[in-house]
Design a protein around this motif. Structure first.
Motif, mmCIF file in Angstrom:
data_model
loop_
_atom_site.group_PDB
_atom_site.id
_atom_site.type_symbol
_atom_site.label_atom_id
_atom_site.label_comp_id
_atom_site.label_asym_id
_atom_site.label_seq_id
_atom_site.Cartn_x
_atom_site.Cartn_y
_atom_site.Cartn_z
ATOM 1 N N ASN A 137 -4.109 19.101 -10.294
ATOM 2 C CA ASN A 137 -2.780 19.516 -9.873
ATOM 3 C C ASN A 137 -2.857 19.946 -8.410
ATOM 4 O OD1 ASN A 137 -0.431 20.917 -9.300
ATOM 5 N ND2 ASN A 137 -0.217 21.619 -11.407
ATOM 6 N N MET A 138 -2.249 19.148 -7.552
ATOM 7 C CA MET A 138 -2.395 19.421 -6.127
ATOM 8 C C MET A 138 -1.586 20.615 -5.664
ATOM 9 S SD MET A 138 -2.427 15.731 -4.378
ATOM 10 C CE MET A 138 -2.606 16.267 -2.701
ATOM 11 N N SER A 139 -0.600 21.013 -6.469
ATOM 12 C CA SER A 139 0.192 22.134 -5.966
ATOM 13 C C SER A 139 -0.536 23.453 -6.126
ATOM 14 C CB SER A 139 1.569 22.173 -6.614
ATOM 15 O OG SER A 139 1.486 21.855 -7.966
ATOM 16 N N ASN A 140 -1.492 23.537 -7.035
ATOM 17 C CA ASN A 140 -2.278 24.772 -7.048
ATOM 18 C C ASN A 140 -3.781 24.529 -7.025
ATOM 19 O OD1 ASN A 140 -2.603 23.870 -9.609
ATOM 20 N ND2 ASN A 140 -1.422 25.484 -10.580
ATOM 21 N N ASN A 141 -4.168 23.297 -6.718
ATOM 22 C CA ASN A 141 -5.578 22.956 -6.552
ATOM 23 C C ASN A 141 -6.436 23.242 -7.778
ATOM 24 O OD1 ASN A 141 -4.868 22.221 -4.054
ATOM 25 N ND2 ASN A 141 -6.225 23.613 -2.954
ATOM 26 N N THR A 142 -5.866 23.052 -8.942
ATOM 27 C CA THR A 142 -6.691 23.243 -10.119
ATOM 28 C C THR A 142 -6.893 21.915 -10.824
ATOM 29 O OG1 THR A 142 -4.744 23.737 -11.423
ATOM 30 C CG2 THR A 142 -5.943 25.600 -10.546
ATOM 31 N N ALA A 143 -8.035 21.792 -11.449
ATOM 32 C CA ALA A 143 -8.322 20.593 -12.207
ATOM 33 C C ALA A 143 -8.561 20.996 -13.651
ATOM 34 C CB ALA A 143 -9.556 19.901 -11.646
ATOM 35 N N ALA A 144 -7.869 20.311 -14.557
ATOM 36 C CA ALA A 144 -8.125 20.518 -15.978
ATOM 37 C C ALA A 144 -9.079 19.422 -16.405
ATOM 38 C CB ALA A 144 -6.828 20.451 -16.770
ATOM 39 N N VAL A 145 -10.269 19.802 -16.830
ATOM 40 C CA VAL A 145 -11.301 18.816 -17.123
ATOM 41 C C VAL A 145 -11.644 18.875 -18.597
ATOM 42 C CG1 VAL A 145 -13.564 17.954 -16.487
ATOM 43 C CG2 VAL A 145 -12.228 19.259 -14.842
ATOM 44 N N LYS A 146 -11.659 17.702 -19.227
ATOM 45 C CA LYS A 146 -12.049 17.653 -20.628
ATOM 46 C C LYS A 146 -13.404 16.972 -20.722
ATOM 47 C CE LYS A 146 -10.084 16.874 -25.113
ATOM 48 N NZ LYS A 146 -9.204 16.021 -25.888
ATOM 49 N N PHE A 147 -14.328 17.632 -21.357
ATOM 50 C CA PHE A 147 -15.690 17.115 -21.442
ATOM 51 C C PHE A 147 -15.935 16.501 -22.812
ATOM 52 C CE2 PHE A 147 -15.593 20.405 -18.299
ATOM 53 C CZ PHE A 147 -16.408 19.936 -17.292
ATOM 54 N N THR A 148 -16.984 15.667 -22.877
ATOM 55 C CA THR A 148 -17.285 15.054 -24.164
ATOM 56 C C THR A 148 -18.154 15.966 -25.004
ATOM 57 O OG1 THR A 148 -19.123 13.959 -23.094
ATOM 58 C CG2 THR A 148 -17.119 12.681 -23.387
ATOM 59 N N SER A 149 -18.894 16.860 -24.326
ATOM 60 C CA SER A 149 -19.740 17.756 -25.101
ATOM 61 C C SER A 149 -19.771 19.113 -24.440
ATOM 62 C CB SER A 149 -21.149 17.165 -25.210
ATOM 63 O OG SER A 149 -22.090 18.059 -24.666
ATOM 64 N N ALA A 150 -19.954 20.128 -25.244
ATOM 65 C CA ALA A 150 -19.901 21.486 -24.729
ATOM 66 C C ALA A 150 -21.130 21.827 -23.896
ATOM 67 C CB ALA A 150 -19.773 22.471 -25.890
ATOM 68 N N GLU A 151 -22.141 20.975 -23.919
ATOM 69 C CA GLU A 151 -23.341 21.292 -23.147
ATOM 70 C C GLU A 151 -23.265 20.751 -21.723
ATOM 71 O OE1 GLU A 151 -24.355 20.319 -26.635
ATOM 72 O OE2 GLU A 151 -24.060 22.482 -26.788
ATOM 73 N N LYS A 152 -22.142 20.155 -21.363
ATOM 74 C CA LYS A 152 -22.106 19.452 -20.080
ATOM 75 C C LYS A 152 -21.077 20.002 -19.109
ATOM 76 C CE LYS A 152 -25.253 16.482 -21.076
ATOM 77 N NZ LYS A 152 -26.563 16.681 -20.455
ATOM 78 N N PHE A 153 -20.734 21.251 -19.250
ATOM 79 C CA PHE A 153 -19.706 21.806 -18.366
ATOM 80 C C PHE A 153 -20.138 21.842 -16.909
ATOM 81 C CE2 PHE A 153 -18.120 24.072 -22.273
ATOM 82 C CZ PHE A 153 -17.003 23.276 -22.381
ATOM 83 N N SER A 154 -21.437 21.827 -16.687
ATOM 84 C CA SER A 154 -21.895 21.898 -15.306
ATOM 85 C C SER A 154 -21.682 20.583 -14.568
ATOM 86 C CB SER A 154 -23.370 22.266 -15.282
ATOM 87 O OG SER A 154 -24.095 21.309 -16.012
ATOM 88 N N SER A 155 -21.450 19.495 -15.309
ATOM 89 C CA SER A 155 -21.413 18.194 -14.644
ATOM 90 C C SER A 155 -20.264 18.054 -13.657
ATOM 91 C CB SER A 155 -21.361 17.073 -15.681
ATOM 92 O OG SER A 155 -20.265 17.265 -16.533
#
Lengths: 816, 66
Positions: A137-155
């Motif tokens: 969302n460019m108006s507040n510079n946030t990204a909603a990211v959905k991951f395939t596994s809970a162990e990969k949030f750092s990616s």
């Protein structure tokens, strides 16, 4: 963009043709060019990102940027050293995800500027298989990211870091965001209902005014009545609520006359409709509500968009996790900073920020206190001495015992005071509120008095007619919807110019400013500690290589400057042994069979380059013999001189207020020709704030947390790019680009909006007096009200837009 | 002259249909972010497209489900 370059060149007093960095578009000067395959870069960061984009086949990024006519973007954020692995551990997962969406994490992404960034970030799911979907969302510079596994949030933050963006996980208070969103949608729907009703009522009323009589008039008016019902109930609900709220606390607001107009206008019209009298005001009332809702919605969206752009949360402790010693297991484990307690032992490595106040348990440490002093040169702290939260560790590793966390740290207390300061100031009502209150009272009193006067001469029905007409006609246009509209326009045009204004009411204060305070490091100067001169040509390559190899081990700012300076050279690095910090002086180490030392020595020579401020002289010795010397320092921003001269011409008194040493502050003051009475050095954040307050009618321009106190105690606090989150929180305006030039824009904006509001107020007072008198004399009928009310609004809108137009003309003039 | 009342009914009916459409769109969250989709649309045309971008923000979906 070309225009800005032109002004910058003017500002520096010389015309230069700049080459630009191929990645970020930064102008290159001879001291910081890096060449690789015939391409020019301003720093290694840009080169790395450029090469990465090319290998990943993402070079379309540059094409998009070109097609958008954007020549310059932010330099890549240095996130390479960050380790985001902690995000994958359970305690952090619980902190940043929700039960409903265990695989989704939201990030605040620093460095998003244009559609090319959007394209690049949204390519990440293609590059990283662990990321399922991503939406920015460019108006507040946030990204909603959905991951395939809970162990990969750092990616995600890792990949974003490689591409030159810094991503911080943010805790999403889903309830709050959802509530906000729902509120926004509701007001939009309210607005649309009012638009439909008012529009149709207008059409029907035109028919009546132009002569529809008999059965038509009767039915059209009935239809109008039906269409007014949703407007006076559903659409006006927020006004009723706000009035009830303000009555409960016993304060007059602008909403009181509004509700009065809505209720009086519609109820009397309903009454007149059933008694068969032609005096109905459905059109005026609904149009009034519609215009009101539009202007409020506009102001709210502009404001909401701006506040959304602030980095969220406590940026200061951005690492979010800390290594804590578990005495049972005799090991260090990661723990979220939030759960840190006094008495725990924590271990930090180089470049970490102290998450809490504490006592040093390791032998010694180099600590950068810039968060408190604004200066980047580290100090040495010995075992047992105190360290403060927020400072940066500049030596290898440190263990400390926590003595205070959160709001009980020194910085926490400063922040608390700063926030209290800010809150108390914000609650002072601005002049527009004052006008509105006076106006409300005046209308009420006159309406009341005239009702009885007319009543005694002409009887009840006339008294009602005229009083209602008076209240309707004297609708407080200027205050209730022109003010939000002008403020909205003001905010929007300011944000188009790179100024985010948090408290639009600063327009009240801007014209009264007499004293302007500047922070030095990072505000007047670039705040980058770099090498100003070093004769590397005279040094044999092996010595150069040895120096580079030694400095690579250290994380001291001097060392970083040296490494950056030599990054273009191709050197074969020798093995380093016996590296150590020489207490508060520098470093030494053995390489290629020789002992090299780099130590700081005093230097009082006047600097020669116009923009340079020499902070220290480093002497390099080989086996004790003088080998070479490096002059290190900061440099003034290119437009500093131009802006300070211009401000002085306009009659402002300028001050420099800094935590730095006297010599450095004096160098800057001399270059900007600020008299020595106007400079303050080695000031603590607490003192800075007091000095600014004592001077009064002051504007503070600063960039760091150490300025936060001063920003909040000045009349107008302006934070500039690079500011720590907290100092932005308490400032009234935030300058997005790094140009001091923008301050002139801000002042111009302030003056124009002030003029506009004053003109609008004068106009509406005149209008109200004249039209009000006519209404009381009995000359205003529904037709006149239907014409006059929108007409006055239109005139005020034109006046507001005219103000903006003038500003634009002025800007164009200034540019050429 | 009854035709006038007929057209009047029709016109208000049409207005209501558009109002309903607008309310539906606002409820779906189409006006939540007015900036990004505009940029995104331009990019999808000119530069390679098939990203796994979730153009309909997740937040939106949840809300409209309820």
């Amino acid at each position: 963009m070309a225009n800005t370059t032109a002004t910058k060149e003017e500002a520096s007093g010389k015309v230069l043709q700049y080459e630009r960095c191929i990645h970020c578009g930064e102008e290159l000067d001879s001291s910081n060019v890096i060449e690789s395959n015939g391409k020019l870069f301003c720093c290694t960061g840009c080169r790395t990102v450029y090469e990465l984009l090319n290998t990943l086949g993402l070079d379309n990024y540059y094409k998009i940027r070109e097609s958008l006519n954007i020549s310059k973007t932010a330099a890549p954020q240095d996130a390479s050293g960050e380790d985001y692995g902690y995000l994958n551990s359970e305690s952090f997962r619980d902190l940043y995800t929700t039960e409903a969406n265990p695989l989704r994490m939201n990030f605040y992404v620093e460095g998003i500027e244009c559609a090319a960034c959007l394209w690049l970030i949204e390519k990440i799911p293609d590059l990283v298989p662990e990321i399922e979907t991503l939406s920015l969302n460019m108006s507040n510079n946030t990204a909603a990211v959905k991951f395939t596994s809970a162990e990969k949030f750092s990616s995600f933050p890792e990949m974003a870091g490689k591409l030159g963006y810094k991503a911080h996980p943010i805790k999403t208070d889903e309830d709050v965001t959802k509530l906000k969103k729902r509120e926004n949608r509701r007001s939009l729907i309210r607005l649309s209902v009012a638009a439909v009703c008012a529009g149709n009522i207008m059409l029907l009323s035109v028919a009546i005014y132009s002569g529809a009589r008999g059965v038509f008039e009767e039915h059209f008016t009935l239809l109008n009545l039906i269409l007014t019902l949703p407007v006076m109930t559903y659409c006006s609900l927020p006004f009723y609520k706000s009035v009830l709220g303000s009555l409960r606390v016993g304060r007059a607001t602008v909403d009181i006359p509004i509700v009065f107009v809505i209720l009086a206008g519609s109820l009397i019209s309903v009454y007149n409709f059933f008694t068969g009298s032609p005096e109905v005001y459905f059109d005026s009332v609904t149009m009034f509500v519609f215009l009101l809702l539009v202007s409020r919605y506009f102001l709210k969206t502009v404001q909401g968009r701006l506040s959304g752009r602030e980095p969220l949360g406590k940026n200061l402790f951005s690492s979010n996790r800390v290594l804590v010693r578990d005495d049972v297991a005799k090991q260090f484990f990661f723990q979220p900073v939030e759960s840190l307690e006094a008495g725990q032992k924590i271990k930090l490595s180089m470049g970490d920020r102290f998450p809490a106040d504490g006592r040093l348990l390791s032998l010694d440490a180099e600590i950068n206190l810039s968060v408190l002093t604004g200066e980047n040169i580290p100090q040495t702290v010995l075992r047992g001495e105190s360290v403060y939260a927020g400072s940066l560790l500049d030596s290898n590793e440190a263990v400390l015992e926590v003595t205070g966390t959160g709001s009980s740290t020194r910085i926490g207390r400063i922040l608390e005071e700063v926030e209290n300061n800010y809150r108390s100031r914000i609650s002072l009502s601005s002049s527009s509120d004052k006008y509105a209150t006076i106006f409300t009272l005046a209308v009420g009193i006159i309406a009341f008095a005239s009702f009885f006067t007319v009543y005694s001469f002409y009887g009840t029905s006339q008294a009602f007619e005229r009083t209602i007409a008076f209240i309707l006609i004297s609708c407080p246009c200027a205050f209730v919807f022109i003010l939000p509209l002008s403020l909205g326009l003001f905010l929007k045009s300011a944000s188009d110019n790179g100024i985010l204004i948090k408290d639009p009411r600063i327009f009240d204060k801007l014209p009264g400013i007499k004293n302007i305070f500047f922070d030095k490091t990072g505000t007047l100067t670039n705040g980058v500690y770099r090498i100003l001169s070093w004769d590397t040509d005279k040094l044999p390559a092996e010595d150069l290589a040895a120096v580079l190899a030694i400095e690579r081990v250290s994380e001291h700012p001097v060392a970083r400057a040296v490494v950056a300076y030599l990054s273009g050279e191709e050197l074969e690095l020798p093995e380093v042994s016996g590296f150590r910090h020489v207490y508060s002086k520098g470093v030494e180490g053995r390489a290629g069979g020789h002992l090299y030392s780099l130590t700081a020595e005093k230097d009082e020579r006047p600097p020669n380059e116009i923009n340079e401020i020499i902070a220290s002289r480093i002497v390099i010795r080989k086996d004790g013999e003088w080998l070479s010397e490096i002059l290190l320092g900061d440099s003034l921003k290119v437009d500093a001189k131009f802006v300070s001269d211009e401000l002085k011409n306009r009659g402002y008194k300028l001050f420099i207020i800094s935590g730095d040493k006297e010599t450095n502050v004096r160098q800057v003051a001399e270059k900007l020709q600020i008299p020595s009475g106007g400079i303050f050095w080695e000031e603590t954040p607490e003192r800075k704030s007091r000095i600014v307050r004592e001077h009064g009618r002051s504007m503070m321009i600063g960039d760091g947390l150490n300025d936060a106190g001063a920003l909040s105690s000045s009349d107008v606090g302006v934070a500039i790019q690079g500011s720590v989150g907290e100092s932005m929180k308490v400032s009234d305006a935030y300058i997005l680009n790094n140009d001091l030039f923008t301050i002139l824009d801000l002042i111009d904006h302030g003056r124009v909006i002030h003029e506009t509001v004053r003109r609008n107020t004068a106009f509406s007072i005149t209008y109200n007096v004249v039209a009000g008198a006519f209404a009381l004399a009995g000359f205003i009928n529904p037709l006149a009200a239907a014409v006059l009310m929108p007409l006055s609004s239109v005139l005020l809108i034109v006046s507001s837009i005219y103000g903006q137009h003038k500003l634009r003309l002025k800007k164009r003039e200034a540019r050429t | 002259m009854n035709i006038i009342f007929l057209t009047l009914g029709v016109s208000i009916g049409i207005a209501l249909i558009f109002l309903a459409a607008f309310i539906w769109a606002a409820g779906k969250g189409q006006y939540d972010d007015l900036e990004t989709p505009g940029h995104r649309m331009l990019l999808e045309d000119d530069y390679d497209t098939d990203t796994k971008t979730d153009t309909n923000n997740d937040n939106t979906k949840e809300d409209s489900d309820k």
